[in-house]
Structures are given as structure tokens and as C-alpha cells.
Design a protein around this motif. Structure first.
Motif, PDB file in Angstrom:
ATOM      1  N   GLN A 154      37.948  43.712  36.767  1.00 26.29           N
ATOM      2  CA  GLN A 154      38.494  42.794  35.763  1.00 26.29           C
ATOM      3  C   GLN A 154      38.791  43.515  34.452  1.00 26.29           C
ATOM      4  OE1 GLN A 154      36.091  39.308  35.095  1.00 26.29           O
ATOM      5  NE2 GLN A 154      37.146  38.760  33.206  1.00 26.29           N
ATOM      6  N   ARG A 155      37.907  44.406  34.047  1.00 23.49           N
ATOM      7  CA  ARG A 155      38.105  45.133  32.789  1.00 23.49           C
ATOM      8  C   ARG A 155      39.294  46.079  32.875  1.00 23.49           C
ATOM      9  NH1 ARG A 155      35.782  50.011  31.503  1.00 23.49           N
ATOM     10  NH2 ARG A 155      34.169  49.754  33.106  1.00 23.49           N
ATOM     11  N   LEU A 156      39.397  46.839  33.971  1.00 21.94           N
ATOM     12  CA  LEU A 156      40.467  47.826  34.092  1.00 21.94           C
ATOM     13  C   LEU A 156      41.831  47.171  34.307  1.00 21.94           C
ATOM     14  CD1 LEU A 156      38.678  50.520  36.303  1.00 21.94           C
ATOM     15  CD2 LEU A 156      38.965  50.499  33.810  1.00 21.94           C
ATOM     16  N   VAL A 157      41.877  46.189  35.199  1.00 18.68           N
ATOM     17  CA  VAL A 157      43.145  45.503  35.454  1.00 18.68           C
ATOM     18  C   VAL A 157      43.554  44.673  34.233  1.00 18.68           C
ATOM     19  CG1 VAL A 157      44.340  43.833  36.919  1.00 18.68           C
ATOM     20  CG2 VAL A 157      42.702  45.444  37.926  1.00 18.68           C
ATOM     21  N   VAL A 211      47.161  44.320  32.218  1.00 18.04           N
ATOM     22  CA  VAL A 211      47.814  43.009  32.216  1.00 18.04           C
ATOM     23  C   VAL A 211      48.039  42.504  30.796  1.00 18.04           C
ATOM     24  CG1 VAL A 211      47.414  40.565  32.738  1.00 18.04           C
ATOM     25  CG2 VAL A 211      47.086  42.299  34.520  1.00 18.04           C
ATOM     26  N   HIS A 212      47.023  42.613  29.951  1.00 19.36           N
ATOM     27  CA  HIS A 212      47.147  42.080  28.591  1.00 19.36           C
ATOM     28  C   HIS A 212      48.085  42.926  27.737  1.00 19.36           C
ATOM     29  CE1 HIS A 212      43.047  40.142  29.527  1.00 19.36           C
ATOM     30  NE2 HIS A 212      44.011  39.254  29.704  1.00 19.36           N
ATOM     31  N   ARG A 213      48.166  44.223  28.039  1.00 12.84           N
ATOM     32  CA  ARG A 213      49.149  45.047  27.325  1.00 12.84           C
ATOM     33  C   ARG A 213      50.562  44.590  27.651  1.00 12.84           C
ATOM     34  NH1 ARG A 213      52.315  49.079  28.844  1.00 12.84           N
ATOM     35  NH2 ARG A 213      51.247  49.435  30.841  1.00 12.84           N
ATOM     36  N   ALA A 257      52.999  50.147  35.987  1.00  8.80           N
ATOM     37  CA  ALA A 257      51.725  50.818  35.743  1.00  8.80           C
ATOM     38  C   ALA A 257      50.910  50.779  37.034  1.00  8.80           C
ATOM     39  CB  ALA A 257      50.960  50.153  34.605  1.00  8.80           C
ATOM     40  N   GLU A 258      50.005  51.723  37.160  1.00  8.38           N
ATOM     41  CA  GLU A 258      49.045  51.748  38.257  1.00  8.38           C
ATOM     42  C   GLU A 258      47.643  51.706  37.655  1.00  8.38           C
ATOM     43  OE1 GLU A 258      52.531  52.124  40.029  1.00  8.38           O
ATOM     44  OE2 GLU A 258      51.945  53.706  38.652  1.00  8.38           O
ATOM     45  N   THR A 259      46.741  51.027  38.349  1.00  6.75           N
ATOM     46  CA  THR A 259      45.372  50.925  37.857  1.00  6.75           C
ATOM     47  C   THR A 259      44.413  50.848  39.038  1.00  6.75           C
ATOM     48  OG1 THR A 259      43.923  49.712  36.331  1.00  6.75           O
ATOM     49  CG2 THR A 259      45.415  48.403  37.680  1.00  6.75           C
ATOM     50  N   LEU A 260      43.123  50.890  38.753  1.00  5.28           N
ATOM     51  CA  LEU A 260      42.038  50.913  39.749  1.00  5.28           C
ATOM     52  C   LEU A 260      42.041  52.210  40.559  1.00  5.28           C
ATOM     53  CD1 LEU A 260      41.574  47.307  41.238  1.00  5.28           C
ATOM     54  CD2 LEU A 260      40.298  48.458  39.437  1.00  5.28           C
ATOM     55  N   TYR A 261      41.836  53.302  39.848  1.00  8.18           N
ATOM     56  CA  TYR A 261      41.654  54.591  40.523  1.00  8.18           C
ATOM     57  C   TYR A 261      40.217  54.789  40.987  1.00  8.18           C
ATOM     58  CZ  TYR A 261      46.298  56.095  39.032  1.00  8.18           C
ATOM     59  OH  TYR A 261      47.656  56.207  38.858  1.00  8.18           O
ATOM     60  N   VAL A 262      39.301  54.031  40.429  1.00  8.37           N
ATOM     61  CA  VAL A 262      37.904  54.156  40.830  1.00  8.37           C
ATOM     62  C   VAL A 262      37.760  53.706  42.286  1.00  8.37           C
ATOM     63  CG1 VAL A 262      37.376  51.838  39.955  1.00  8.37           C
ATOM     64  CG2 VAL A 262      35.529  53.488  40.274  1.00  8.37           C
ATOM     65  N   PRO A 263      36.993  54.396  43.122  1.00  4.58           N
ATOM     66  CA  PRO A 263      36.809  53.955  44.508  1.00  4.58           C
ATOM     67  C   PRO A 263      36.138  52.581  44.564  1.00  4.58           C
ATOM     68  CG  PRO A 263      36.108  56.232  44.239  1.00  4.58           C
ATOM     69  CD  PRO A 263      36.343  55.700  42.863  1.00  4.58           C
ATOM     70  N   PRO A 264      36.501  51.748  45.543  1.00  4.35           N
ATOM     71  CA  PRO A 264      35.934  50.402  45.656  1.00  4.35           C
ATOM     72  C   PRO A 264      34.545  50.420  46.286  1.00  4.35           C
ATOM     73  CG  PRO A 264      37.517  50.733  47.398  1.00  4.35           C
ATOM     74  CD  PRO A 264      37.551  51.983  46.562  1.00  4.35           C
ATOM     75  N   VAL A 265      33.624  51.092  45.618  1.00  6.82           N
ATOM     76  CA  VAL A 265      32.267  51.261  46.140  1.00  6.82           C
ATOM     77  C   VAL A 265      31.279  50.709  45.122  1.00  6.82           C
ATOM     78  CG1 VAL A 265      30.538  52.923  46.906  1.00  6.82           C
ATOM     79  CG2 VAL A 265      32.957  53.318  47.421  1.00  6.82           C
TER      80      VAL A 265
END
Length: 249
Positions: A21-24, A28-30, A173-181
């Protein structure tokens, strides 16, 4: 296939969901920019991203597909959430200035019909922000999160869908590079993953986020129009003339 609203709510209540939620939300808000005095709608399951918008916009709506289910939002005051058929929304033409689609396009049977309905309810020049799973990303391959369900998209597929439904992509834009772990180390280093992935334009981001504007007229190819005119042109038809009769007058 749509997730149930209880699964979506449980994901965003988890530590991994809070990071997502924070990263996406940052992206989104930008793209949404200032919404002061505007009418904004989130379609799909957009309520985690509508909180900051609600206090600035003239009106904020949270529409949720019937196949998903609905939850009351906001938790206090008058409810602004509604259960809808996303291809036949209970709104007049040109009713909205901004639309946010998240957990929406990848979950419906006909994305083009959904986009056509969004086009209808947006004002001329209205803006659309779409977040969809990246088919090359890790999040689309792990069904422990909502982004691992439904149909993921490549950037070219998403751009084609936009253009076919009369939207002009303006910002990507692309986001959520952190692994979904769900691990302590992963969650603590999420911002570092994001900085490295964005800085190097790595291909395995979890989501594509695109901002698009509503086109008012369908472009017509000049060559096609010229060909049509040439095809309609009347050409002279040669008529045979009989040969003169010998000895005739």
C-alpha cells in the motif's frame, strides 16, 4: 477470477500488504496530483488508496464489482462504497474527473467493456490511473497476494488496451520491486528494493501503473480515407465504336 473482498481486506491488513500500500500509493498519488474540488472514483478494490483523496476531493466514490463483494467505506460517516456491475455503472455521462482502477482490469472477463464504461463516465479531458500486475514480475507468479490472481499484462498489452478504448497513455511507472515474501528482512529493505529497481529500470516490477487521458475523437488514418475516396471515384468506361462499312455513304 475476482478475489473475495474479505481476502483483499486481510491482505492489506498484513505487514506485506501495508508495504504494498505504501509503495503503490506513492506512485498512484503522484499521478493523481491535486484533486481539490474534483470528483474521484476508485473501481475494483481501491479503498486503501482513497484515504488521502477523500478529504481533498469534492466527492469520492468506491465502486466494487459484484463478483468481489463490497465493504463499507469509510468506516465512519456516510458510506461512499457501492456494489456495481463495472460495465454498467449507475452514473451519468461525464460524471467524474479522476478514476483509479486497481484490482479491477485483471479480474474482469471483458477489460475492453470496463474501459469503455470508464470512458463514458469520465469528463472530457478526465484522467485515468490504472495499476495492474506485470506479467514478468514476481508478484503475478505468487497467488498468496491479490496481485497473483487474474490476468497480468505486459506494458505493450496494456498500452494497446488503452488505445483501443480511446485513452492516451501519458505517464508510465513500475513499482513493487520488493519480493512478495512475508519476511522481516524483506519488509525492512522494501524501500531499498524500490530505489534500486526504479533506478536501474529492472524488468521484474510487480505492477505497471499508467496515467491516461480520455480521447474525444477516434483517429482516422489518412491513407485509409484517401483509399476510400479513390475507390469511390467514377472512372471512364471505354465504349466500342463499330468500324466504318466499306463503300458506305
Amino acid at each position: 477470477m475476482s478475489l473475495d473482498v474479505t481476502d483483499l481486506r486481510a491482505f492489506y491488513a498484513s505487514p506485506l500488504g501495508a508495504v504494498a500500500q505504501r509503495l503503490v500509493g506513492r506512485t498512484v498519488h503522484r499521478m493523481l496530483g491535486s484533486v481539490s474540488g474534483l470528483r474521484v472514483m476508485g473501481l475494483g478494490y481501491a479503498v486503501p488508496y482513497l484515504g488521502p483523496v477523500r478529504h481533498a476531493a469534492e466527492r469520492t466514490l468506491a465502486f466494487m464489482p459484484a463478483t468481489q463483494g463490497v465493504t463499507n467505506w469509510p468506516v465512519s460517516g456516510r458510506s461512499a462504497s457501492c456494489l456495481v456491475d463495472p460495465t454498467m455503472m449507475p452514473l451519468p455521462d461525464s460524471a467524474l474527473d479522476r478514476v483509479l482502477l486497481i484490482h479491477a482490469i485483471e479480474a474482469v472477463e471483458s477489460p475492453a467493456e470496463l474501459m469503455q464504461e470508464v470512458w463514458r463516465v469520465l469528463t472530457p479531458g478526465g484522467r485515468l490511473i490504472v495499476a495492474v500486475p506485470n506479467r514478468r514480475g514476481l508478484w503475478a507468479r505468487r497467488d498468496a497476494t491479490p496481485f497473483g490472481h487474474g490476468q497480468p499484462y505486459s506494458r505493450s498489452q496494456l498500452g494497446r488496451l488503452m488505445r483501443d478504448t480511446l485513452f492516451s497513455p501519458e505517464d508510465w511507472a513500475e513499482t513493487l520491486y520488493v519480493p512478495p515474501v512475508e519476511g522481516w528482512l524483506t519488509l525492512q529493505t522494501a524501500s531499498a528494493w524500490e530505489r534500486v529497481g526504479t533506478g536501474l529500470s529492472l524488468p521484474f516490477a510487480g505492477l505497471h501503473v499508467v496515467e491516461a487521458t480520455k480521447q474525444l475523437h477516434r483517429p482516422v488514418a489518412v491513407q485509409a480515407r484517401r483509399a476510400a475516396r479513390l475507390g469511390a471515384r467514377v472512372l471512364p468506361v471505354p465504349v466500342p465504336v463499330p468500324a466504318p462499312v466499306p463503300g458506305g455513304a
